[in-house]
Design a protein around this motif. Structure first.
Motif, short mmCIF file in Angstrom:
data_model
loop_
_atom_site.label_atom_id
_atom_site.label_comp_id
_atom_site.label_asym_id
_atom_site.label_seq_id
_atom_site.Cartn_x
_atom_site.Cartn_y
_atom_site.Cartn_z
N GLU A 239 84.57 35.75 60.83
CA GLU A 239 84.93 36.21 62.17
C GLU A 239 86.26 36.95 62.17
N ILE A 240 87.21 36.45 61.40
CA ILE A 240 88.52 37.12 61.33
C ILE A 240 88.39 38.48 60.68
N GLU B 103 87.26 30.51 71.62
CA GLU B 103 86.23 30.11 70.65
C GLU B 103 86.80 30.03 69.23
N LEU B 104 87.55 31.05 68.82
CA LEU B 104 88.14 31.03 67.49
C LEU B 104 89.19 29.94 67.36
N ASP B 105 90.04 29.79 68.37
CA ASP B 105 91.06 28.75 68.34
C ASP B 105 90.42 27.36 68.20
N GLN C 248 87.25 41.14 62.92
CA GLN C 248 88.24 41.59 63.92
C GLN C 248 89.29 42.52 63.32
N GLU D 102 82.84 30.34 58.36
CA GLU D 102 82.60 31.03 59.63
C GLU D 102 83.88 31.68 60.14
N ILE D 103 84.98 30.97 60.01
CA ILE D 103 86.27 31.49 60.49
C ILE D 103 86.66 32.75 59.72
N ASN E 11 91.87 33.57 72.04
CA ASN E 11 90.44 33.58 71.77
C ASN E 11 90.01 32.12 71.70
N TYR F 121 96.56 32.50 62.27
CA TYR F 121 95.57 33.04 63.21
C TYR F 121 95.37 32.23 64.49
N LYS G 297 87.57 26.61 66.90
CA LYS G 297 86.97 26.45 65.57
C LYS G 297 88.05 26.20 64.52
N ILE G 298 89.20 26.86 64.64
CA ILE G 298 90.30 26.64 63.72
C ILE G 298 90.78 25.19 63.80
#
Length: 524
Positions: free
Chosen positions: A481-482, A454-456, A485, A477-478, A452, A436, A458-459
């Motif tokens: 969020e995934i 924000e997501l990147d 999507q 949280e990840i 993304n 991801y 957090k990962i």
């Protein structure tokens, strides 16, 4: 890697030297208490750590011929234990790993194991193998203060690094053998493990002999034979008749079909070993597309809601697989149960309503569904095709040979595909980062996530967080969020299933990686 058609070493019996092994001779070998015959579906690839890309058969052979610094401890595989390392420490910043090495160990060629061999092996794998770029590629330096100490310094914190060092790609090779054999080392691997490589015959078998001088003690078996039998029905018959001792499903969807388990269940001569896996099989969308229906999350969700997950598990797999709800399996230490409530449920009428809301006429929607080859992959593809037909979507199935499939998948030349991830280390990083992180979307078979920030971020934060409770919170949280999507429809996690003759003892099935070690196995 496709191994060349050349026989290395000598396997007992003139028949093998001539390239044939009569069935009666194979049965006799399998019935010997000192020899274990393992049936596998295809010729091995990646027989040595430097070029291994998680090929299942080659990876298992590696873990029996070579040693890693650390390994997952049986029978629970929840903690790491030392192998070639006796102890280790990690700096407070999570970037320096200091290992004390086992003294007095020798490679199968008689040369000594030491810190320089560790440095040589890991640097060689990093140089040769793009598959490890996201993990071993974080190594900034490897220092060898003494013969029995090696220090790894990373470019950033990476708590999963110890798990990475338990992978087949991190196994320690003999520098002398590499220097002497060159490219032929790939088909003459030399390690320190419980079994020594003896012979390989293309499309026929790989033979390993016991290492009597193994530092953990000699194996209970004298020989392992991996015999290559492409047809599942033939493997089943050979197990029933005693021609082989073990056949593995190992989540590959290529071994004994689930409907044949009933026959084995009634056979007192065969035992069935089952274990949950962390393997995930899914229907993926190409999330980097900039036009087309799948750029709308409502369409993706509609497709996910059209799939009868329970029907797939009961109809195709008959209890040999479990439901997956998101990026991690439910037996992962970082799994967040809240994901179960967020995941799409089977609801064809709601799926039709979502398509209408998105302005999509399903009769105008024709999609090519790429799939791996094989009867069970075909069964899964056909099941999905029928589900989507129920909401008016026309699906064309394209089963494709793996090299071509991998090439078009990595290139992004697809809209919808059946795929999966088989983790080779027990950490959520094995699924989340590679699958991801948008920066890696072109590097492997991934969900091809769009950028993304924000997501990147957090990962990467979760990947590098040293506090395990904080990591678990971040991964929760990840996951949520995934799932929101809907980058794909998570279908199932196949159980790890090994069928063995009843006289095989001491075999414990590992879940991540799903590879068996035979040092402690015996036959009565």
């Amino acid at each position: 890697m496709k191994l060349t058609r050349r026989l290395f070493g000598v396997v007992s019996g003139a028949a093998l030297a001539m390239g044939t092994v009569p069935f009666a001779a194979q049965v006799a070998q399998a019935q010997e208490s000192s020899t274990l015959v393992i049936a596998v579906p295809s010729d091995p690839a990646g027989l040595e750590p430097g070029i291994n890309k998680a090929e299942p058969i080659g990876s298992e052979i590696i873990l029996n011929v070579f040693d890693t610094l650390v390994a997952w401890q049986a029978p629970d595989f929840a903690e790491l234990e030392g192998r070639l390392a006796t102890e280790w420490s990690v700096s407070e910043d999570g970037m320096t790993f200091d290992f004390t090495l086992r003294d007095g160990v020798v490679f199968h060629d008689g040369t000594p194991f030491n810190a320089e061999a560790v440095k040589f092996s890991i640097e060689r794998t990093v140089e040769m193998n793009p598959y490890v770029e996201a993990s071993l590629g974080l190594i900034e330096s490897i220092e060898t203060p003494s013969e029995t100490e090696v220090v790894f310094t990373l470019s950033r914190p990476y708590p999963a690094f110890l798990s990475i060092l338990a992978q087949p790609q991190s196994a320690i090779v003999s520098p002398t053998a590499v220097g002497e054999l060159g490219d032929d080392f790939a088909t003459n691997p030399v390690g320190t493990g419980p079994f020594k490589f003896r012979a390989y015959q293309a499309d026929t078998r790989v033979v390993l002999d016991a290492n009597a001088d193994y530092y953990r003690g000699a194996p209970k078996l004298e020989r392992l034979i991996y015999t290559i039998i492409p047809e599942a029905s033939t493997r089943r018959l050979e197990l029933e008749n005693g021609g082989v001792d073990i056949i593995q499903q190992a989540g590959q969807l290529s071994a004994v079909p689930s409907e044949e388990m009933a026959a084995f269940a009634e056979n007192d001569d065969i035992q069935i070993l089952e274990s949950p896996s962390q393997i995930i099989r899914q229907l993926e969308f190409n999330n980097s597309l900039t036009d087309g229906p799948f750029t709308d999350v409502r369409v993706r969700r509609a497709i996910a809601m059209a799939i009868d997950y329970d029907g797939l598990l009961s109809g195709v797999f008959d209890g040999t697989a479990e439901r997956v709800y998101g990026p991690l399996t439910s037996n992962s230490w970082a799994f967040d149960p809240e994901v179960m409530d967020l995941a799409p449920s089977y609801d064809p009428e709601a799926a039709k309503a979502l398509l209408a809301e998105a302005g999509v006429d399903p009769s105008d929607l024709t999609v090519k569904l790429y799939s791996f080859q094989g009867s069970l992959w075909g069964a899964v593809a056909t099941f999905v095709q029928a589900n989507l037909a129920d909401i008016g979507v026309n699906v064309e199935i394209a089963q494709t040979e793996f090299p071509s499939y991998r090439a078009l998948h990595v290139a992004g030349e697809w809209e919808m595909a059946l795929d999966g991830r088989q983790p080779w280390y027990n950490d959520p990083d094995a699924h989340v980062t590679i699958g991801y992180l948008s920066a890696l979307k072109n590097s492997a078979m991934t969900f091809r996530m769009p950028e993304n920030a924000e997501l990147d971020a957090k990962i990467l934060e979760a990947q590098g967080e040293a506090d395990m409770e904080k990591r678990k919170t971040l991964y929760g949280e990840i996951q949520k969020e995934i799932v929101e999507q809907v980058p794909g429809a998570y279908l199932f996690s196949p159980k790890l299933i090994v069928f063995a003759r009843s006289n095989v003892e001491g075999l414990v099935v590992n879940s991540a990686p799903p590879l068996n070690e035979y040092w402690s196995v015996s036959k009565n």
